[in-house]
Every structure is written in structure tokens, then in C-alpha cells.
Design a protein around this motif. Structure first.
Motif, short mmCIF file in Angstrom:
data_model
loop_
_atom_site.label_atom_id
_atom_site.label_comp_id
_atom_site.label_asym_id
_atom_site.label_seq_id
_atom_site.Cartn_x
_atom_site.Cartn_y
_atom_site.Cartn_z
N SER A 185 0.84 -1.20 0.00
CA SER A 185 0.00 0.00 0.00
C SER A 185 0.87 1.25 0.00
N LYS A 186 2.17 1.05 0.23
CA LYS A 186 3.11 2.16 0.11
C LYS A 186 4.47 1.58 -0.28
N MET A 187 5.16 2.24 -1.19
CA MET A 187 6.52 1.84 -1.55
C MET A 187 7.32 3.11 -1.81
N LYS A 188 8.46 3.21 -1.15
CA LYS A 188 9.34 4.37 -1.33
C LYS A 188 10.73 3.86 -1.68
N THR A 189 11.23 4.24 -2.83
CA THR A 189 12.54 3.77 -3.28
C THR A 189 13.42 4.96 -3.67
N ARG A 190 14.69 4.66 -3.90
CA ARG A 190 15.59 5.68 -4.43
C ARG A 190 16.46 5.04 -5.51
N PHE A 248 11.38 7.88 -5.27
CA PHE A 248 10.14 7.51 -5.96
C PHE A 248 9.15 6.95 -4.92
N GLU A 249 7.88 7.29 -5.09
CA GLU A 249 6.88 6.79 -4.15
C GLU A 249 5.65 6.31 -4.89
N GLY A 299 10.74 1.15 -8.88
CA GLY A 299 11.73 0.17 -8.42
C GLY A 299 12.91 0.89 -7.83
N GLY A 300 13.90 0.12 -7.37
CA GLY A 300 15.13 0.71 -6.85
C GLY A 300 15.48 0.20 -5.47
#
Ligand code: ZN
Length: 237
Positions: free
Chosen positions: A121-126, A148-149, A186-187
Motif C-alpha cells: 500500500s506504500k513503496m518508497k525507493t531511491r 520515488f513513491e 523500483g530501486g
């Protein structure tokens, strides 16, 4: 054929700290040591995730690219996938997920990998932006990262766990990369909320640590003043 319990690592996390970012292994060569893994490209060129023998790069614009065999990497971790059933998980944030898999694995003193397919329900990458020579330090490069979110995404989370005593060789604790099924995000994973997912685990009894001995900058570098541990905490956690 590789022993299924070997975790193969090229380079160390520590060598990224002073900016030894030259690519010293090709993707083609890396694949002779496994079909699953994570890494970064020369000059910290994006975040890589290898799944089922397919290498993907998430670049600093968030685009997912297929990686060619001659792409070079300063640092990568790979293994031949032979995951075992582990657990279904519901409603966990990143820190509870990490705590749970470490406890449940009963393997906190060895290396293991967990692969999780699920809905987030949430994804935060760099993803870090590629730099060129003379390469900056890891802490400087990490400042050039894009974040990125996503609110709702299904995909694959690939986690590697290293015992704290190996901090510097790898990230002590958990290090995860992610790829959305639709490649929308992704990331390198900074945070998430797992709604539900199915995890499999593979425990390693051997770390095969390969070092870039043909790279004179690595061989001649003096790591004494690089404050490796704290720089890694700042850039990777
Ligand atoms: Zn990473």
C-alpha cells in the motif's frame, strides 16, 4: 554449477565509500555466479535487481532498463535461487517486516535472502544518479539520488540480510531492492507498507567475497580515514 548455499559478492560496500566506483565486473560474468541479486553500475549508475536471470536497472529518472552483458558494476551480490517456503505476511511496515524475518529465520548469524511477492500500500525507493570520474564519495553521490513513491503497487521485494559483524563488507542488517510488476517503480528500498505478501527464504552457509585486484585504484587505496561505518549508515540506511 554453483553450490546453492553460496552468496557471491563482488566488491565491498566499503569500497564505494571513498568513491572507488569503477565497474570491475561485467553483468555477463556476474551471471556465472547466480541468477538473482542486487547491485549498482559504474559511477553508481542506478540500482540493479536481478530476478530469474533477468537484470534490471532502475535509473535516476525512475525508468526500468534491461541491462546488457557488458554493463560493468563496482559492487554486486548474487546467488543461484533455490528459495524455500517461508511465510505469508500481512500489514507490516518495513521495520516490522525486517524484525520479523530476522526472528523467524532463526539465522541472524549468517547471510540469507528473502524474496517477497505481494501488494504494497506504500513503496518508497531511491535510485542514485550516475557520476563520472573523478568519482565523488558515497555520501556526496547519495545526495544526488531521486526518490520515488507509490501508493499501491504489486511487485517483488528482494532482501539480503548480513550479520552486523559484516557491516562494511555489506550493509549490516537488511538491504532490499524492489521491482513493480508493471515496472512503474523500483530501486533501493527506503520504506514500505506491505499489505499482503508471500515470502520465500534461502539461507547461505558460504560467503564468496570477490575483490577487484586488477583495479589499481582499489589496490592502492588507504581506507584508514574513510570512516566506513558511519558513511554507510548515512548513505544506505
Ligand atoms: Zn541498494
Amino acid at each position: 554449477m554453483n553450490n546453492k548455499n553460496i552468496l557471491y559478492q563482488h566488491g565491498t560496500l566499503a569500497l564505494l565509500v571513498p568513491g572507488l566506483l569503477e565497474g570491475t565486473i561485467t553483468m555477463g560474468e556476474l551471471f556465472s555466479h547466480g541468477d538473482t541479486g542486487i547491485g549498482t553500475g559504474q559511477g553508481l549508475d542506478g540500482e540493479l535487481i536481478m530476478l530469474d536471470g533477468v537484470p534490471y536497472q532502475i535509473d535516476s529518472t525512475g525508468t526500468v532498463n534491461l541491462v546488457k552483458d557488458d554493463f560493468t558494476l563496482p559492487f554486486a551480490t548474487t546467488h543461484s535461487a533455490s528459495f524455500n517456503e517461508f511465510s505469508d505476511f500481512n500489514n507490516l511496515d518495513m521495520s516490522s517486516f525486517e524484525q520479523t524475518i530476522i526472528e523467524k529465520s532463526n539465522s541472524q548469524n549468517t547471510f540469507f535472502s528473502v524474496i517477497t511477492k505481494g501488494e504494497f500500500s506504500k513503496m518508497k525507493t531511491r535510485a542514485v544518479a550516475k557520476s563520472n570520474k573523478p568519482y565523488p564519495t558515497l555520501v556526496q553521490t547519495a545526495k544526488e539520488q531521486s526518490i520515488f513513491e507509490s501508493d499501491r503497487v504489486s511487485g517483488t521485494l528482494l532482501t539480503y540480510y548480513s550479520p552486523e559483524v559484516f557491516h562494511g563488507v555489506a550493509v549490516g542488517g537488511c538491504h532490499s531492492h524492489f521491482l513493480a510488476d508493471d515496472h512503474s517503480i523500483g530501486g533501493h528500498v527506503l520504506d514500505f507498507q506491505l499489505e499482503h505478501g508471500k515470502s520465500e527464504i534461502q539461507v547461505f552457509d558460504t560467503l564468496e567475497q570477490h575483490l577487484p585486484i586488477n583495479n589499481s585504484e582499489y589496490m592502492n587505496h588507504n581506507f584508514d580515514n574513510d570512516s566506513i561505518g558511519s558513511a554507510i549508515d548515512e548513505a544506505e540506511k
